[in-house]
Write an enzyme that holds these catalytic residues in place. Structure first.
Site, PDB file in Angstrom:
ATOM      1  N   ARG A  80       0.894  -1.082  -0.051  1.00  0.00           N
ATOM      2  CA  ARG A  80       0.054  -0.071   0.004  1.00  0.00           C
ATOM      3  C   ARG A  80       0.977   1.179  -0.088  1.00  0.00           C
ATOM      4  NH1 ARG A  80      -2.585   2.851   4.973  1.00  0.00           N
ATOM      5  NH2 ARG A  80      -3.725   4.377   3.774  1.00  0.00           N
ATOM      6  N   HIS A 124      -2.625  10.908   1.216  1.00  0.00           N
ATOM      7  CA  HIS A 124      -2.161  10.691   2.469  1.00  0.00           C
ATOM      8  C   HIS A 124      -1.608  11.980   3.021  1.00  0.00           C
ATOM      9  CE1 HIS A 124      -0.433   7.419   5.123  1.00  0.00           C
ATOM     10  NE2 HIS A 124       0.046   8.570   5.879  1.00  0.00           N
ATOM     11  N   GLU A 169      -6.777   8.346   6.783  1.00  0.00           N
ATOM     12  CA  GLU A 169      -7.025   9.097   8.229  1.00  0.00           C
ATOM     13  C   GLU A 169      -7.255  10.461   8.095  1.00  0.00           C
ATOM     14  OE1 GLU A 169      -3.165   8.406  10.508  1.00  0.00           O
ATOM     15  OE2 GLU A 169      -3.308   6.336  10.413  1.00  0.00           O
ATOM     16  N   ASN A 298      -6.930   1.626  10.670  1.00  0.00           N
ATOM     17  CA  ASN A 298      -5.608   1.802  11.108  1.00  0.00           C
ATOM     18  C   ASN A 298      -5.685   1.650  12.537  1.00  0.00           C
ATOM     19  OD1 ASN A 298      -5.122   2.341   8.258  1.00  0.00           O
ATOM     20  ND2 ASN A 298      -4.490   4.435   8.590  1.00  0.00           N
ATOM     21  N   TYR A 300      -3.296   2.027  16.325  1.00  0.00           N
ATOM     22  CA  TYR A 300      -2.053   1.868  17.096  1.00  0.00           C
ATOM     23  C   TYR A 300      -2.339   1.508  18.747  1.00  0.00           C
ATOM     24  CZ  TYR A 300       0.024   2.958  12.774  1.00  0.00           C
ATOM     25  OH  TYR A 300       0.689   3.166  11.456  1.00  0.00           O
ATOM     26  N   GLU A 375      -2.998  -0.257   8.425  1.00  0.00           N
ATOM     27  CA  GLU A 375      -2.002   0.226   8.973  1.00  0.00           C
ATOM     28  C   GLU A 375      -2.019  -0.273  10.466  1.00  0.00           C
ATOM     29  OE1 GLU A 375      -0.979   4.419   9.533  1.00  0.00           O
ATOM     30  OE2 GLU A 375      -1.418   4.737   7.299  1.00  0.00           O
TER      31      GLU A 375
HETATM   32  O1  IFM Z   1       3.281   7.448  10.040  1.00  0.00           O
HETATM   33  C1  IFM Z   1       2.132   7.512  10.492  1.00  0.00           C
HETATM   34  C2  IFM Z   1       1.144   7.300   8.980  1.00  0.00           C
HETATM   35  O2  IFM Z   1       1.557   8.200   8.143  1.00  0.00           O
HETATM   36  C3  IFM Z   1      -0.138   7.473   9.217  1.00  0.00           C
HETATM   37  N1  IFM Z   1      -0.787   6.588  10.470  1.00  0.00           N
HETATM   38  C4  IFM Z   1       0.008   6.510  11.667  1.00  0.00           C
HETATM   39  C5  IFM Z   1       1.695   6.402  11.421  1.00  0.00           C
HETATM   40  C6  IFM Z   1       2.442   6.422  12.668  1.00  0.00           C
HETATM   41  O3  IFM Z   1       2.330   7.709  13.154  1.00  0.00           O
END
Ligand code: IFM
Length: 475
Positions: A80, A124, A169, A298, A300, A375
């Protein structure tokens, strides 16, 4: 719940990695490319760690062949990447620059030749600067410009790329770009933040229609949302109300119109003192709610919030960088708390249960819609050992636990079709410059040499066998 000892994925599961244009390409003044908001922002003193910019990044523009060879060596089944809008349309409007598109044609051909499925993200975060000068995302016209750009790229690459993502995002574009100002273009205007969010939604809807008008019907169109998992510190009604506010601003503001054709009424109520939403015109919600072929998630870390009378000024615990300005319009009375547990180098708590929760939420919210984890990954302070090898056992543990959470969601009935590790290689981590390393592949920023870390080898083994290797290789 302990994970099963053997975690095996369905045979068609995609094992991917992700990047984005400004974070890796470099060559910012080459072949007609003009500045994006991130060029301007990163060149503004004080905006990025060490004043670092994406001018060279990891020079992927010139090294893409080697990078694709590396992906093939790692056995990735999908990649991607995003398109730099100002490489294709330098002023953000009008005819395309063919030489800009040619770069992506070559990249795609190289991927296809190696049997790697390309997945394109159109946006992006790197808006052409000319469009920001004309008002940026708070201006309605930017959504129309995006649709024109989507059509151009769809016409150029729709014959060979099946997976398309309109926006990455959009929360970050709107709330960090126009709210807290820690991202480009660095504005701090709560009303503009919500206008930007609406016009990003409109851009997604118009862009989806534009893509469908020019691409073969087999192609899939999706959006990647960094939907938050928001948890309360207690079951106190005030804390639950805090969750509702943040959930509306992080999630409902996007998935409401995109999946259901409406904004949450509680979002309107909570933001009434910031904006009257009069820029939502008749027909917008229908334009935004386009049938999608998939949804990109995405993930985290989760968020932990409470209600409080304190203002959330100063360094923030919401994980979105330091700013005196809240990225949360209408929710300045909500406090973010550090979630307990081990953290990555970003300060983000490691909590794979959040990924399972997120997937199950969207499996219920959008039944029948295939999901992709577009992500997921972790930053660590990786360093080569004297032999030049880079050992990153923490990242292996992170990937193992999060992939196991994905597998558990599949077992629980979610239709998750693939996973894109963030990121293929170390790169420009926005306001953090090159300080935070998310890559499975280590980049030496002096020589730009690439070295797969042990996590890359671990992931390659997972991709090859469809089964997660153990976290600690047997001695
Ligand atoms: O690096 C970023 C990415 O560009 C978008 N999502 C979160 C990642 C980590 O911060």
């Amino acid at each position: 719940m302990p994970e099963p000892l053997t975690v095996t994925f369905p045979p068609a599961f995609l094992w991917g990695a992700a990047t984005s244009a400004y974070q890796i390409e470099g060559a910012v003044r080459q072949d007609g490319r003009t500045p994006s908001i991130w060029d301007t922002f990163s060149h503004t003193p004080g905006k990025t760690a060490g004043g670092e910019t994406g001018d060279i990044a990891v020079d992927h523009y010139h090294r893409y062949r080697d990078d694709v060879a590396l992906m093939a060596d790692l056995g990735l089944s999908a990649y991607r990447f995003s398109i730099s809008w100002s490489r294709v349309q330098p002023t953000g409007r009008g005819p395309a620059v063919q030489v800009g598109l040619d770069f992506y044609r070559r990249l795609v051909d190289e991927l296809l030749a190696k049997g790697i499925k390309p997945a394109i993200t159109l946006y992006h975060w790197d808006l052409p600067q000319e469009l920001e000068d004309a008002g940026g995302w708070p201006e309605r016209d930017t959504a129309y410009r995006f649709a024109e750009y989507a059509q151009i790229v769809g016409e150029a690459l729709g014959d060979r790329v099946e997976q398309w993502i309109t926006l990455n995002e959009p929360w970050c574009s709107a709330f960090l770009g126009y709210g807290s100002g820690v991202h480009a273009p660095g504005r701090t205007d709560p009303a503009a933040t919500l206008r930007a969010a609406h016009h990003l939604n409109l851009a997604h809807g118009l862009g989806t229609s534009a893509l469908r008008a020019v691409m073969p019907a087999r192609n899939q169109v999706a959006i990647s949302l960094n939907s938050s998992v928001v948890r309360p510190v207690s079951q106190d009604p005030a804390d639950l109300m805090a969750v509702q506010k943040i959930d509306d601003l992080a999630n409902g503001v996007f998935h409401g119109p995109i999946l259901h054709g409406s904004y949450p009424p509680s979002l309107f109520a909570a933001t009434a003192s910031v904006t009257d939403w009069s820029y939502v015109q008749d027909g917008d919600l229908a334009a935004i709610r386009q049938p999608l072929d998939a949804l990109g998630l995405n993930y985290y870390t989760p968020a932990l919030v409470s209600a409080t009378a304190e203002a959330t000024a100063g360094p923030r615990a919401d994980g979105h960088g330091a700013s005196d300005h809240s990225p949360w319009p209408g929710a300045e009375d909500v406090t973010f708390h550090q979630t307990p547990g081990e953290r990555t180098e970003m300060g983000w708590t490691i909590d794979p249960t959040g990924l399972h929760e997120l997937i199950m939420r969207y499996a219920a919210e959008a039944p029948g819609l295939p999901l992709y984890i577009t992500e997921n990954g972790a930053a660590y302070d990786d360093k080569p050992d004297p032999d030049g090898n880079v050992h990153d056992p923490e990242r292996i543990a992170y990937l193992h636990s999060h992939l196991a959470a994905v597998r558990r969601a599949i077992t629980d009935g979610a239709d998750v079709r693939g996973y894109y590790l963030w990121s293929l290689m170390d790169n420009f981590e926005w306001a953090y410059g090159y300080e935070k390393r998310f890559g499975a592949v280590y980049v030496d920023y002096t020589t730009l040499a690439r070295t797969p870390k042990s996590s890359a080898r671990w992931y390659a083994e997972a991709a090859r066998t469809g089964t997660l290797p153990p976290v600690r290789p047997a001695a």
